[in-house]
Design an enzyme around this catalytic site. Sequence first.
Site, PDB file in Angstrom:
ATOM      1  N   ASP A 133       0.889  -1.230  -0.080  1.00 59.13           N
ATOM      2  CA  ASP A 133       0.024   0.048  -0.123  1.00 59.13           C
ATOM      3  C   ASP A 133       0.791   1.291  -0.095  1.00 59.13           C
ATOM      4  O   ASP A 133       0.582   2.306  -0.800  1.00 59.13           O
ATOM      5  CB  ASP A 133      -0.900  -0.005   1.335  1.00 59.13           C
ATOM      6  CG  ASP A 133      -2.295  -0.990   1.040  1.00 59.13           C
ATOM      7  OD1 ASP A 133      -2.525  -1.351  -0.059  1.00 59.13           O
ATOM      8  OD2 ASP A 133      -2.721  -1.434   2.101  1.00 59.13           O
ATOM      9  N   ARG A 162       1.173   3.793  16.587  1.00 62.79           N
ATOM     10  CA  ARG A 162       0.713   4.854  15.797  1.00 62.79           C
ATOM     11  C   ARG A 162       0.888   6.180  16.213  1.00 62.79           C
ATOM     12  O   ARG A 162       1.184   7.276  15.472  1.00 62.79           O
ATOM     13  CB  ARG A 162      -0.771   4.377  15.332  1.00 62.79           C
ATOM     14  CG  ARG A 162      -0.874   3.285  14.669  1.00 62.79           C
ATOM     15  CD  ARG A 162       0.067   3.078  13.504  1.00 62.79           C
ATOM     16  NE  ARG A 162      -0.327   1.900  12.704  1.00 62.79           N
ATOM     17  CZ  ARG A 162       0.351   0.977  11.957  1.00 62.79           C
ATOM     18  NH1 ARG A 162       1.602   1.582  11.918  1.00 62.79           N
ATOM     19  NH2 ARG A 162      -0.123   0.073  11.246  1.00 62.79           N
ATOM     20  N   ASP A 219      -6.162   2.033  12.248  1.00 59.63           N
ATOM     21  CA  ASP A 219      -5.058   2.792  12.210  1.00 59.63           C
ATOM     22  C   ASP A 219      -4.991   4.187  11.323  1.00 59.63           C
ATOM     23  O   ASP A 219      -4.590   5.189  11.940  1.00 59.63           O
ATOM     24  CB  ASP A 219      -3.848   2.125  11.269  1.00 59.63           C
ATOM     25  CG  ASP A 219      -3.433   0.779  12.079  1.00 59.63           C
ATOM     26  OD1 ASP A 219      -3.375   1.022  13.484  1.00 59.63           O
ATOM     27  OD2 ASP A 219      -2.991   0.002  11.609  1.00 59.63           O
ATOM     28  N   SER A 256      -1.805  -9.722   6.142  1.00 63.97           N
ATOM     29  CA  SER A 256      -1.385  -8.487   6.162  1.00 63.97           C
ATOM     30  C   SER A 256      -0.865  -8.182   7.741  1.00 63.97           C
ATOM     31  O   SER A 256      -1.516  -8.587   8.528  1.00 63.97           O
ATOM     32  CB  SER A 256      -2.705  -7.490   6.094  1.00 63.97           C
ATOM     33  OG  SER A 256      -2.291  -6.017   6.664  1.00 63.97           O
TER      34      SER A 256
HETATM   35  N1  ARG Z   1      -6.387  -4.447  14.841  1.00 68.34           N
HETATM   36  C1  ARG Z   1      -5.155  -4.231  15.251  1.00 68.34           C
HETATM   37  C2  ARG Z   1      -5.173  -2.704  15.694  1.00 68.34           C
HETATM   38  O1  ARG Z   1      -6.213  -2.225  15.416  1.00 68.34           O
HETATM   39  C3  ARG Z   1      -4.116  -4.474  14.448  1.00 68.34           C
HETATM   40  C4  ARG Z   1      -4.058  -3.540  13.048  1.00 68.34           C
HETATM   41  C5  ARG Z   1      -2.978  -3.986  12.252  1.00 68.34           C
HETATM   42  N2  ARG Z   1      -2.716  -3.189  11.042  1.00 68.34           N
HETATM   43  C6  ARG Z   1      -2.182  -3.602   9.894  1.00 68.34           C
HETATM   44  N3  ARG Z   1      -2.098  -2.694   8.993  1.00 68.34           N
HETATM   45  N4  ARG Z   1      -2.162  -4.563   9.552  1.00 68.34           N
HETATM   46  O2  ARG Z   1      -4.269  -2.117  16.387  1.00 68.34           O
END
Ligand code: ARG
Length: 402
Positions: free
Chosen positions: A14, A94, A123, A174
């Site tokens: 991405d 993040r 995110d 992912s």
């Molecule tokens: N569900 C988790 C969270 O919201 C993990 C997110 C993983 N992000 C990713 N870009 N694969 O913190």
Amino acid sequence: MAEKVVLAYSGGVDTSVAIKWLKEKHNLEVIAFSVDVGNEPDFPAIREKALKLGAVKAIVADAREAFVDEFVFPALKANAMYQGQYPLATALARPLMARLLVETAIKEGAKSVAHGCTGKGNDQVRFDVSVAGLAPDLKILAPARDWDMTRDETIKYAKRHAIPLPVTAESPYSIDQNLWGRSIECGVMEDPWAEPPEDAFIWVKSIADTPDKAEYAEIGFEKGIPVTLNGNKMDGIALIQKANDLAGKHGIGRIDHIEDRVVGIKSREVYEAPAALLLIQAHQALESLCLSKEQLRFKQIVSGEYSDLVYNGLWFTSFREDLAAYVESSQRFVTGAVRLKLHKGSSTVVGRKSPYSLYRHDLATYDKGDVFDQSAAVGFIHLWGLPARTQARMQGKKKKEG
Ligand code: ARG
């Protein structure tokens, strides 16, 4: 001259497509910005890839120490676990990335920052709200939210534009990972009935491959922060890495969670977080020795609120600062050691000690040396039971009649 944008760049599909996209569709000069928060692969290669794809500059920031000191350990002190299951690895990184992104944008004279998050996840919320909380006037671009491509279409776009896919792009998952954990999404796991395939896991061994012999982990804490592992003093980064290895080797740390996202979607999330689970378990065991009953009960409420706000992207808020202040204050006597036995997927606390322990052997013992005055219990119970006795006298009979 084209305007500049600072893009949070992971080297994945991405964000790689995003470099082209920002250049072509937005006519921007892209500064690729990658953050090392631990356990990530080859940063020099990621940097090179960004430049090859047309970034005017590619920066890698080693933020592991800041991540541990300012995000992971404060969360550990709070025993932060979203919905009681997820130690928040991705969620904690993040806001740090957002802060570094903002700082870099200011330094580089960029008017906008960008990230590769889609419009369905958490995110995007964390990036956007964190940037807003730090630099309310900075523009935020989220190409992957705008282009509306499926994962397959994105990969096809990448192939069409000669964007090299990482080897792992062939894997159906992912992944997002840092020192505190590894998040695994997509593939067959989107069916909540399907067992996560063995190849989804890298850090935590399957039980069949774990040692037959149990091993002990002794973790020493100072004011809520782990400082030693099996007697060796270590900095936070090394200690977490070591704890990841140790617990992972014994099959501890896989999590399979039906999670409630900020945007209202339920999703099936799989994690590996061996160190996080081990350290939170140990930390809680030490707190049970060093905090009073009331502190423990209230801390659970604080922990729930704290976990939710981290998950929900509200790191840079006064609410987080206020809760963190309580958590910090609660840790002043959380010093001591915890011993855990690791074996075949489980870690069990088998010992704890502290110079500030509220456990008093001379009070608890049923053996010789008992200093507890049992006769004082009579008066205590007399008063403790007074309301019950009063109510029974005044209303007990009427209750039966009524
Ligand atoms: N569900 C988790 C969270 O919201 C993990 C997110 C993983 N992000 C990713 N870009 N694969 O913190």
